[in-house]
Design a protein around this motif. Structure first.
Motif, PDB file in Angstrom:
ATOM      1  N   ILE A  87       0.845  -1.201   0.000  1.00  0.00           N
ATOM      2  CA  ILE A  87       0.000   0.000   0.000  1.00  0.00           C
ATOM      3  C   ILE A  87       0.877   1.247   0.000  1.00  0.00           C
ATOM      4  O   ILE A  87       0.673   2.178  -0.790  1.00  0.00           O
ATOM      5  N   LEU A  88       1.877   1.259   0.872  1.00  0.00           N
ATOM      6  CA  LEU A  88       2.775   2.407   0.936  1.00  0.00           C
ATOM      7  C   LEU A  88       3.635   2.518  -0.316  1.00  0.00           C
ATOM      8  O   LEU A  88       3.963   3.623  -0.755  1.00  0.00           O
ATOM      9  N   GLY A  89       3.997   1.368  -0.908  1.00  0.00           N
ATOM     10  CA  GLY A  89       4.746   1.400  -2.157  1.00  0.00           C
ATOM     11  C   GLY A  89       3.980   2.129  -3.245  1.00  0.00           C
ATOM     12  O   GLY A  89       4.542   2.947  -3.985  1.00  0.00           O
ATOM     13  N   ILE A  90       2.689   1.832  -3.340  1.00  0.00           N
ATOM     14  CA  ILE A  90       1.841   2.540  -4.316  1.00  0.00           C
ATOM     15  C   ILE A  90       1.821   4.032  -3.997  1.00  0.00           C
ATOM     16  O   ILE A  90       1.925   4.891  -4.886  1.00  0.00           O
ATOM     17  N   GLY A  91       1.692   4.347  -2.698  1.00  0.00           N
ATOM     18  CA  GLY A  91       1.661   5.749  -2.303  1.00  0.00           C
ATOM     19  C   GLY A  91       2.918   6.499  -2.678  1.00  0.00           C
ATOM     20  O   GLY A  91       2.858   7.611  -3.223  1.00  0.00           O
ATOM     21  N   TRP A  92       4.077   5.899  -2.431  1.00  0.00           N
ATOM     22  CA  TRP A  92       5.337   6.573  -2.743  1.00  0.00           C
ATOM     23  C   TRP A  92       5.565   6.705  -4.248  1.00  0.00           C
ATOM     24  O   TRP A  92       6.118   7.722  -4.714  1.00  0.00           O
ATOM     25  N   THR A  93       5.157   5.713  -5.031  1.00  0.00           N
ATOM     26  CA  THR A  93       5.323   5.844  -6.486  1.00  0.00           C
ATOM     27  C   THR A  93       4.421   6.936  -7.037  1.00  0.00           C
ATOM     28  O   THR A  93       4.823   7.690  -7.930  1.00  0.00           O
ATOM     29  N   ARG A  94       3.205   7.026  -6.507  1.00  0.00           N
ATOM     30  CA  ARG A  94       2.301   8.103  -6.928  1.00  0.00           C
ATOM     31  C   ARG A  94       2.861   9.471  -6.531  1.00  0.00           C
ATOM     32  O   ARG A  94       2.782  10.443  -7.295  1.00  0.00           O
ATOM     33  N   TYR A  95       3.423   9.539  -5.339  1.00  0.00           N
ATOM     34  CA  TYR A  95       4.036  10.791  -4.891  1.00  0.00           C
ATOM     35  C   TYR A  95       5.205  11.172  -5.800  1.00  0.00           C
ATOM     36  O   TYR A  95       5.345  12.327  -6.207  1.00  0.00           O
ATOM     37  N   ALA A  96       6.053  10.197  -6.119  1.00  0.00           N
ATOM     38  CA  ALA A  96       7.198  10.473  -6.993  1.00  0.00           C
ATOM     39  C   ALA A  96       6.736  10.945  -8.364  1.00  0.00           C
ATOM     40  O   ALA A  96       7.315  11.882  -8.941  1.00  0.00           O
ATOM     41  N   ASP A  97       5.696  10.310  -8.899  1.00  0.00           N
ATOM     42  CA  ASP A  97       5.149  10.749 -10.179  1.00  0.00           C
ATOM     43  C   ASP A  97       4.691  12.208 -10.093  1.00  0.00           C
ATOM     44  O   ASP A  97       4.916  13.001 -11.019  1.00  0.00           O
ATOM     45  N   ALA A  98       4.038  12.557  -8.984  1.00  0.00           N
ATOM     46  CA  ALA A  98       3.512  13.915  -8.830  1.00  0.00           C
ATOM     47  C   ALA A  98       4.629  14.945  -8.782  1.00  0.00           C
ATOM     48  O   ALA A  98       4.567  15.987  -9.448  1.00  0.00           O
ATOM     49  N   VAL A  99       5.657  14.659  -8.001  1.00  0.00           N
ATOM     50  CA  VAL A  99       6.699  15.652  -7.743  1.00  0.00           C
ATOM     51  C   VAL A  99       7.715  15.751  -8.873  1.00  0.00           C
ATOM     52  O   VAL A  99       8.160  16.841  -9.238  1.00  0.00           O
ATOM     53  N   TRP A 100       8.068  14.600  -9.462  1.00  0.00           N
ATOM     54  CA  TRP A 100       9.161  14.600 -10.432  1.00  0.00           C
ATOM     55  C   TRP A 100       8.720  14.552 -11.885  1.00  0.00           C
ATOM     56  O   TRP A 100       9.410  15.089 -12.756  1.00  0.00           O
ATOM     57  N   TRP A 101       7.608  13.904 -12.174  1.00  0.00           N
ATOM     58  CA  TRP A 101       7.333  13.594 -13.576  1.00  0.00           C
ATOM     59  C   TRP A 101       5.949  13.998 -14.083  1.00  0.00           C
ATOM     60  O   TRP A 101       5.589  13.654 -15.202  1.00  0.00           O
TER      61      TRP A 101
END
Length: 295
Positions: A87-101
């Motif tokens: 669950i947290l893995g999904i959260g962090w990948t979504r966060y990374a997408d938002a901030v970086w890409w």
């Protein structure tokens, strides 16, 4: 108790035995450490394999690998809907997408909302774990809701004061919120906790030094980062930005061409609370002959 509670009883007995043994060794555990003894795993081997695969992709910190990581985490969660690390893995990948890409504001907003949803889902399973609060903190920081971000960062450390990463994240949040002195204390704590500081900790230290006006120290810090091998491209890019800004603040041009973020402007990537801090960075970049890409 009822028969269906057998496994819960076994878990409780295991935790009690471990705690009693550690008491004899005078080992102190945080609340999160105890919670993770029964919440940080899954009985589904395939789910664990997908999670491990996702972490391997996620740690490469590149857009294509981030997408593969998201797929792997979602596969793990499909097999075990209560597997909190997935669950947290999904959260962090979504966060990374938002901030970086994320190229567009609506795309950024959607990814941040997804990350927020995953953090809350993890807390619904176990609200004694620190990591969901760290994720919440970073999401609120990206939304420029600095007081909420700081509060969640402090909550994470209260739950687990033994993790260097949590101090690093709080230091970055405090720094962007204008609390530079406390940010320096937090990043120094992170450095003391880990004999081998993470790349994120090193970058955060450099950013705090820049904000404190300690430009020569910041330059030396960032030089060390950009010369290292196996540092992810996102952190190299961020290091280059603040390395150039430090040169600019000293009235000197950057030593070499600076690689900036190709899709998202600096002023959106870095969520400053005070517009004066944002202006200062952009002005220093201009002095160093570097321009922020807008659009």
């Amino acid at each position: 108790r009822a028969l269906e509670s057998l496994f819960e009883v076994q878990d409780e007995i295991t935790v009690k035995v471990v705690l009693e043994s550690l008491k004899e060794l005078e080992v102190k555990l945080s609340q999160e450490d105890v919670a993770r003894s029964k919440h940080d795993t899954t009985v589904n081997v395939k789910a664990w394999e997908h999670y491990a695969e996702g972490m391997e992709y996620y740690r490469r910190y590149r857009q294509g690998y981030n997408s593969l990581a998201l797929w792997a985490f979602e596969e793990a969660l499909e097999l075990d809907p209560e597997f909190e690390p997935a669950i947290l893995g999904i959260g962090w990948t979504r966060y990374a997408d938002a901030v970086w890409w994320s190229n567009f504001d609506f795309e950024r907003a959607q990814n941040l909302e997804s990350a927020l949803e995953m953090a809350r889902r993890a807390l619904a399973l176990n609200d004694t774990l620190a990591e969901p609060y760290v994720l919440l903190s970073q999401v609120y920081l990206a939304r420029r809701q600095h007081e909420q971000a700081i509060a969640y960062g402090r909550r994470a450390i209260a739950l687990n004061p033994n993790r260097a990463e949590w101090y690093t994240y709080l230091a970055g949040t405090l720094n962007l919120s204008g609390n530079h002195e406390e940010a320096l204390r937090m990043i120094n704590k992170a450095m003391r906790f880990s004999p081998f500081p993470s790349d994120l900790s090193r970058v955060t230290m450099g950013r705090v030094l820049y904000q404190e006006g300690r430009y020569e120290e910041a330059i030396n810090n960032f030089r060390g980062i950009v010369k290292r091998k196996k540092v992810c491209s996102s952190l190299i890019g961020l290091s280059n930005v603040f390395l150039a800004a430090s040169f600019g603040a000293l009235g000197r041009p950057a030593e070499f061409p600076i690689i900036l973020f190709p899709t998202y402007p600096i002023e959106k990537l870095l969520s400053f609370k005070d517009s004066a801090d944002e202006k200062r960075l952009l002005d220093d970049l201009a002095k160093a002959k570097v321009k922020s890409r807008r659009g």
